[in-house]
Design a protein around this motif. Structure first.
Motif, mmCIF file in Angstrom:
data_model
loop_
_atom_site.group_PDB
_atom_site.id
_atom_site.type_symbol
_atom_site.label_atom_id
_atom_site.label_comp_id
_atom_site.label_asym_id
_atom_site.label_seq_id
_atom_site.Cartn_x
_atom_site.Cartn_y
_atom_site.Cartn_z
ATOM 1 N N PRO A 8 0.825 -1.198 0.000
ATOM 2 C CA PRO A 8 0.000 0.000 0.000
ATOM 3 C C PRO A 8 0.862 1.253 0.000
ATOM 4 O O PRO A 8 1.907 1.311 0.644
ATOM 5 C CB PRO A 8 -0.802 -0.125 1.303
ATOM 6 N N THR A 9 0.411 2.246 -0.716
ATOM 7 C CA THR A 9 1.210 3.449 -0.895
ATOM 8 C C THR A 9 0.790 4.547 0.066
ATOM 9 O O THR A 9 -0.372 4.682 0.414
ATOM 10 C CB THR A 9 1.061 3.976 -2.329
ATOM 11 N N ALA A 10 1.758 5.320 0.487
ATOM 12 C CA ALA A 10 1.492 6.497 1.317
ATOM 13 C C ALA A 10 1.633 7.731 0.440
ATOM 14 O O ALA A 10 2.710 8.029 -0.062
ATOM 15 C CB ALA A 10 2.478 6.560 2.479
ATOM 16 N N VAL A 11 0.532 8.423 0.208
ATOM 17 C CA VAL A 11 0.541 9.617 -0.626
ATOM 18 C C VAL A 11 0.646 10.840 0.274
ATOM 19 O O VAL A 11 -0.181 11.024 1.160
ATOM 20 C CB VAL A 11 -0.742 9.705 -1.484
ATOM 21 N N PRO A 12 1.673 11.698 0.082
ATOM 22 C CA PRO A 12 1.787 12.910 0.903
ATOM 23 C C PRO A 12 0.503 13.726 0.831
ATOM 24 O O PRO A 12 -0.020 13.996 -0.249
ATOM 25 C CB PRO A 12 2.962 13.650 0.260
ATOM 26 N N GLY A 13 -0.025 14.095 1.999
ATOM 27 C CA GLY A 13 -1.269 14.840 2.027
ATOM 28 C C GLY A 13 -2.493 13.959 2.088
ATOM 29 O O GLY A 13 -3.605 14.439 2.279
ATOM 30 N N GLY A 14 -2.294 12.625 1.949
ATOM 31 C CA GLY A 14 -3.403 11.701 2.050
ATOM 32 C C GLY A 14 -4.514 12.014 1.064
ATOM 33 O O GLY A 14 -4.282 12.370 -0.091
ATOM 34 N N PHE A 15 -5.747 11.908 1.520
ATOM 35 C CA PHE A 15 -6.909 12.125 0.668
ATOM 36 C C PHE A 15 -6.880 13.503 0.016
ATOM 37 O O PHE A 15 -7.205 13.654 -1.164
ATOM 38 C CB PHE A 15 -8.188 11.976 1.502
ATOM 39 N N TRP A 62 -9.687 9.300 -5.446
ATOM 40 C CA TRP A 62 -8.924 8.056 -5.556
ATOM 41 C C TRP A 62 -7.445 8.281 -5.824
ATOM 42 O O TRP A 62 -6.727 7.345 -6.173
ATOM 43 C CB TRP A 62 -9.543 7.174 -6.639
ATOM 44 N N ASN A 63 -6.964 9.494 -5.606
ATOM 45 C CA ASN A 63 -5.555 9.808 -5.814
ATOM 46 C C ASN A 63 -4.637 8.949 -4.949
ATOM 47 O O ASN A 63 -3.545 8.572 -5.377
ATOM 48 C CB ASN A 63 -5.311 11.292 -5.525
ATOM 49 N N ALA A 64 -5.072 8.629 -3.740
ATOM 50 C CA ALA A 64 -4.247 7.818 -2.837
ATOM 51 C C ALA A 64 -4.462 6.327 -3.026
ATOM 52 O O ALA A 64 -3.533 5.537 -2.872
ATOM 53 C CB ALA A 64 -4.532 8.210 -1.379
ATOM 54 N N MET A 65 -5.681 5.926 -3.352
ATOM 55 C CA MET A 65 -6.008 4.505 -3.450
ATOM 56 C C MET A 65 -5.621 3.886 -4.787
ATOM 57 O O MET A 65 -5.140 2.742 -4.856
ATOM 58 C CB MET A 65 -7.513 4.312 -3.226
ATOM 59 N N ALA A 66 -5.841 4.615 -5.865
ATOM 60 C CA ALA A 66 -5.669 4.034 -7.199
ATOM 61 C C ALA A 66 -4.273 3.461 -7.442
ATOM 62 O O ALA A 66 -4.165 2.372 -8.025
ATOM 63 C CB ALA A 66 -6.022 5.063 -8.273
ATOM 64 N N PRO A 67 -3.188 4.146 -7.043
ATOM 65 C CA PRO A 67 -1.860 3.573 -7.327
ATOM 66 C C PRO A 67 -1.644 2.191 -6.710
ATOM 67 O O PRO A 67 -1.013 1.325 -7.323
ATOM 68 C CB PRO A 67 -0.895 4.605 -6.731
ATOM 69 N N THR A 68 -2.186 1.968 -5.508
ATOM 70 C CA THR A 68 -2.039 0.662 -4.874
ATOM 71 C C THR A 68 -2.762 -0.414 -5.662
ATOM 72 O O THR A 68 -2.218 -1.496 -5.927
ATOM 73 C CB THR A 68 -2.574 0.703 -3.433
#
Length: 294
Positions: A8-15, A62-68
C-alpha cells in the motif's frame, strides 16, 4: 501474485492531495485509471469500479487509493457523477456528488455498462466511499446492478442515513411542520444529495426498506470511530450473511483515520485489498494513522 501482497502506498497529504491533483489537471484522469484498453488478468479477472463521495470526483477521491490497486494489475475505472447542472465553470464543473443521487445512480449504471463492454467481462467489483456507497448501493439494489456486481466494498458507508450536523433532525422537523417540500426546493439547485443522504429522506427510505443489501453481492463495510462526516459511524454497520463489518480501530488503537482518510492510508488500503482478494488476504499492519490526512 495476489492483490493482498501489494505494498500500500502512502501519498503525501493523504486524501486531500487529490484536490491538488485536480487543480493541476482539471477534469483529468489518474494514471492507469479509465484505460479502456485494459484487459483483466487471470489473477484479477474482474475490473474494479471506484465510486467517489460528496464534493469529489474520480481524480480527487482516488488519488491515494488508485496507485495501490493499479500496482497489482487491476483494471481500474472511475466515473465522475452528480455534477450540478448549473455548474459551468471550474471548479464546480468538475466537482461531483452534489446533484440528485437518483440521477447519479443511473450515471454509475451507464458507466458500468461501458466498463463491461470494454473489458468483455460479465461482472465488476465496486469500491465506494461515503455518498458513493449510497449511489453505488442504490444502483446495485434497485437498478439491476446486482446482476453485474460481485463484491461491493464500502468505505465509511451511510446505509442507515446520515445524522451529521443535525441533517436528519432538520428533515424530520420540516416533515412534522409541513415544510419539507419547501426545504427540498431550497436545496435542489444547491446540493440535493446532501439532504437525500439524511436519515429519513425519501431516498434513504427506498434503499433501507428490507435492508440495503442486494442478495448475491458480497459486501465489506469499512468504518472508523473518528468519522467526522457520517454520524454516527455505525450508520454503516448492518449485519447480514453476505456482509462483513470492519471498524478499523478494533484491530489497532493507533488508527485515527477520519472520514476522508480511511482509504488513503496503508491500513485502509490493505483492508480494501483483502476484500477484493480474500484468498490472498494479509494481516493489516497496526501503525499510527494521524487524524484528518491519514
Amino acid at each position: 501474485m495476489g492483490s493482498a501482497n501489494a505494498e500500500p502506498t502512502a501519498v503525501p497529504g493523504g486524501f486531500f492531495a487529490g484536490y491538488a491533483a485536480e487543480a493541476a489537471n482539471h477534469g483529468g484522469t489518474l494514471p492507469g485509471v479509465n484505460d479502456w484498453d485494459c484487459e483483466p488478468t487471470p489473477e484479477h479477472s474482474l475490473p474494479v469500479v471506484l465510486v467517489h463521495g460528496t464534493a469529489a470526483n474520480a481524480q480527487i477521491n482516488w488519488n491515494a487509493m488508485a496507485p495501490t490497486l493499479k500496482s497489482e494489475g487491476y483494471c481500474l475505472f472511475a466515473p465522475t457523477f452528480g455534477i450540478l447542472p448549473t455548474a459551468t465553470n471550474w471548479p464546480l464543473d468538475s466537482v461531483g456528488g452534489l446533484a440528485s443521487m437518483y440521477d447519479s445512480a443511473a450515471q454509475v449504471g451507464e458507466f458500468v455498462d461501458n466498463v463491461l463492454a470494454a473489458t468483455k467481462t460479465d461482472k465488476v467489483d465496486m469500491v465506494a466511499h461515503s455518498e458513493g456507497t449510497l449511489v453505488g448501493g442504490y444502483y446495485v439494489k434497485l437498478l439491476g446492478g446486482a446482476e453485474v456486481v460481485d463484491k461491493f466494498i464500502a468505505l465509511t458507508p451511510v446505509w442507515k442515513g446520515n445524522e451529521a450536523h443535525g441533517a436528519g433532525i432538520a428533515l424530520d422537523l420540516a416533515t412534522q411542520l409541513g415544510t419539507k417540500d419547501q426545504m427540498l426546493e431550497f436545496w435542489d439547485p444547491v446540493a440535493p444529495a446532501l439532504l437525500q443522504m439524511a436519515k429519513g429522506s425519501d431516498f434513504m427510505n427506498e434503499i433501507t426498506e428490507g435492508g440495503p443489501y442486494a442478495p448475491g453481492v458480497k459486501y465489506t463495510n469499512i468504518m472508523t470511530r473518528y468519522d467526522d462526516m457520517v454520524m454516527p459511524y455505525t450508520a454503516g454497520y448492518i449485519e447480514a450473511p453476505n456482509a462483513t463489518n470492519i471498524v478499523v480501530q478494533d484491530s489497532c488503537d493507533q488508527d485515527f483515520s477520519g472520514h476522508a482518510s480511511v482509504g488513503a492510508n496503508v491500513r485502509g488500503q490493505q483492508f480494501v485489498l483483502n476484500a477484493l482478494d480474500p484468498a490472498n488476504a494479509e494481516s493489516v499492519p497496526c501503525v499510527f494513522v494521524p487524524p484528518m490526512i491519514g
